[in-house]
Design a protein around this motif. Structure first.
Motif, PDB file in Angstrom:
ATOM      1  N   SER A  63       0.847  -1.133   0.262  1.00  0.00           N
ATOM      2  CA  SER A  63       0.203   0.158   0.485  1.00  0.00           C
ATOM      3  C   SER A  63       0.839   1.284   0.314  1.00  0.00           C
ATOM      4  O   SER A  63       1.755   1.053   0.549  1.00  0.00           O
ATOM      5  N   THR A  64       0.401   2.453  -0.149  1.00  0.00           N
ATOM      6  CA  THR A  64       1.316   3.905  -0.710  1.00  0.00           C
ATOM      7  C   THR A  64       1.151   4.240   0.947  1.00  0.00           C
ATOM      8  O   THR A  64       2.280   4.483   0.699  1.00  0.00           O
ATOM      9  N   ASN A  65       0.154   4.485   1.333  1.00  0.00           N
ATOM     10  CA  ASN A  65       0.419   5.041   3.247  1.00  0.00           C
ATOM     11  C   ASN A  65       0.879   4.313   4.035  1.00  0.00           C
ATOM     12  O   ASN A  65       1.116   4.114   5.208  1.00  0.00           O
ATOM     13  N   GLY A  66       0.695   2.477   3.922  1.00  0.00           N
ATOM     14  CA  GLY A  66       1.064   1.168   5.159  1.00  0.00           C
ATOM     15  C   GLY A  66       0.489   1.115   5.731  1.00  0.00           C
ATOM     16  O   GLY A  66      -0.403   2.069   5.905  1.00  0.00           O
ATOM     17  N   THR A  67       0.911  -0.188   6.338  1.00  0.00           N
ATOM     18  CA  THR A  67       0.234  -0.284   7.121  1.00  0.00           C
ATOM     19  C   THR A  67      -0.067  -0.640   8.922  1.00  0.00           C
ATOM     20  O   THR A  67       1.339  -0.903   9.128  1.00  0.00           O
ATOM     21  N   LYS A  68      -0.500  -0.485   9.898  1.00  0.00           N
ATOM     22  CA  LYS A  68      -0.094  -0.536  11.409  1.00  0.00           C
ATOM     23  C   LYS A  68      -0.824  -0.730  11.517  1.00  0.00           C
ATOM     24  O   LYS A  68      -2.354  -1.568  11.570  1.00  0.00           O
ATOM     25  N   LEU A  79      -2.640 -11.713  13.703  1.00  0.00           N
ATOM     26  CA  LEU A  79      -3.051 -11.099  14.375  1.00  0.00           C
ATOM     27  C   LEU A  79      -3.627 -11.779  15.669  1.00  0.00           C
ATOM     28  O   LEU A  79      -3.943 -13.427  15.765  1.00  0.00           O
ATOM     29  N   ARG A  80      -4.580 -11.245  16.383  1.00  0.00           N
ATOM     30  CA  ARG A  80      -4.413 -11.766  17.763  1.00  0.00           C
ATOM     31  C   ARG A  80      -6.184 -11.036  18.373  1.00  0.00           C
ATOM     32  O   ARG A  80      -5.642  -9.419  17.568  1.00  0.00           O
ATOM     33  N   PHE A  81      -6.867 -11.653  19.275  1.00  0.00           N
ATOM     34  CA  PHE A  81      -8.512 -10.468  19.204  1.00  0.00           C
ATOM     35  C   PHE A  81      -7.963  -9.731  20.226  1.00  0.00           C
ATOM     36  O   PHE A  81      -7.223 -10.300  20.967  1.00  0.00           O
ATOM     37  N   GLY A  82      -8.125  -8.039  19.566  1.00  0.00           N
ATOM     38  CA  GLY A  82      -8.047  -7.321  20.373  1.00  0.00           C
ATOM     39  C   GLY A  82      -7.207  -6.226  19.708  1.00  0.00           C
ATOM     40  O   GLY A  82      -6.878  -4.720  20.411  1.00  0.00           O
ATOM     41  N   ASP A  83      -6.354  -6.891  18.312  1.00  0.00           N
ATOM     42  CA  ASP A  83      -5.731  -5.795  17.972  1.00  0.00           C
ATOM     43  C   ASP A  83      -6.511  -5.171  16.892  1.00  0.00           C
ATOM     44  O   ASP A  83      -7.325  -4.940  16.216  1.00  0.00           O
ATOM     45  N   MET A  84      -5.654  -4.004  16.960  1.00  0.00           N
ATOM     46  CA  MET A  84      -6.024  -2.380  16.242  1.00  0.00           C
ATOM     47  C   MET A  84      -5.377  -2.034  14.998  1.00  0.00           C
ATOM     48  O   MET A  84      -4.442  -2.173  14.519  1.00  0.00           O
ATOM     49  N   ILE A  85      -5.633  -2.433  13.882  1.00  0.00           N
ATOM     50  CA  ILE A  85      -5.636  -2.078  12.388  1.00  0.00           C
ATOM     51  C   ILE A  85      -5.815  -0.904  12.356  1.00  0.00           C
ATOM     52  O   ILE A  85      -6.920  -0.141  12.432  1.00  0.00           O
ATOM     53  N   MET A  86      -5.154  -0.176  11.911  1.00  0.00           N
ATOM     54  CA  MET A  86      -4.653   1.159  11.204  1.00  0.00           C
ATOM     55  C   MET A  86      -4.397   1.637   9.958  1.00  0.00           C
ATOM     56  O   MET A  86      -3.327   1.109   9.443  1.00  0.00           O
ATOM     57  N   LEU A  87      -5.610   1.716   8.394  1.00  0.00           N
ATOM     58  CA  LEU A  87      -4.651   1.569   7.387  1.00  0.00           C
ATOM     59  C   LEU A  87      -5.282   3.232   6.880  1.00  0.00           C
ATOM     60  O   LEU A  87      -6.893   3.277   6.995  1.00  0.00           O
TER      61      LEU A  87
END
Length: 226
Positions: A63-68, A79-87
């Protein structure tokens, strides 16, 4: 094939919930994605989530702006339950409330199983209100028995347009305040002096995330009534 749940905490689609989606899925801003988000900072096809060896794996699709995930830049992440994904400007929370509750229960007792739980506690972990139980769990038995029965309030019905607008404005105010609180976490105390990293207990962190999620869902429900 795993089924996953993603809840939108922030961004233009805040309050939306994608529940029980079969993997593999893609998330992006264009049609053709399993989950299409209204965010110009998200790439056409931004991330892929799939199951591999009983693990749920997130991959950034260049992706252009990446993922956190949980504030860290990632290319590949389990991924683990409760993880926050920022895109882009969007924030997604991975897992249902019950799945997050079970993870919290395991964190406070690594050997958790129904044989080691008191009957009333095991029942609470299984019930739909399990996250409320975990967020309000205390070592003190009196507090335990009182707080685990808490339930979230219902949204008032039959509101006039003016009342709905007022309530939406009020909830949005708290949602923005929570956003600021989450971004500023660690400024006051419990900061690692060497790394500057904020350290808080998992239940308190998930408590903040769940409040933000509930408020986002309320705002969307009021704004888009049936």
């Amino acid at each position: 094939m795993a089924q996953i749940t993603l809840r939108v905490l922030d961004g233009a689609d805040r309050g939306r919930c994608f529940e029980g989606v079969d993997t593999p899925i893609t998330v992006g801003r264009e049609e053709g994605n399993t989950i299409q988000l209204n965010d110009e900072r998200i790439s056409r096809f931004h991330i892929k989530i799939q199951e591999d060896n009983s693990k749920v794996v997130l991959t950034d699709l260049e992706s252009t702006n990446g993922t956190k995930v949980n504030g860290e830049d990632i290319q590949l992440r389990i991924l683990r339950f409760g993880d926050m994904i920022m895109l882009g400007r969007s924030v997604l929370l991975f897992g249902t409330r019950d799945q997050i509750a079970l993870r919290l229960a395991k964190l406070r007792n690594d050997d958790l199983n129904e044989k080691t739980l008191e009957p009333s506690e095991a029942e609470q972990v299984r019930e739909a209100g399990a996250l409320d139980f975990e967020l309000n769990w205390r070592d003190d038995e009196d507090l335990h028995s009182t707080l685990h029965a808490l339930e979230p309030p219902e949204i008032p019905g039959n509101l006039s347009p003016g009342q709905a607008a007022q309530l939406a404005e009020l909830l949005e105010y708290f949602q923005i305040r929570l956003r600021h609180l989450l971004s500023a976490a660690g400024s006051a105390q419990d900061v690692d002096q060497e790394s500057g990293a904020m350290r808080i207990e998992a239940p308190q962190w998930q408590n903040l995330l769940d409040m933000q999620s509930r408020l986002a869902e309320y705002i969307r429900t009021i704004g888009e009534p049936d």
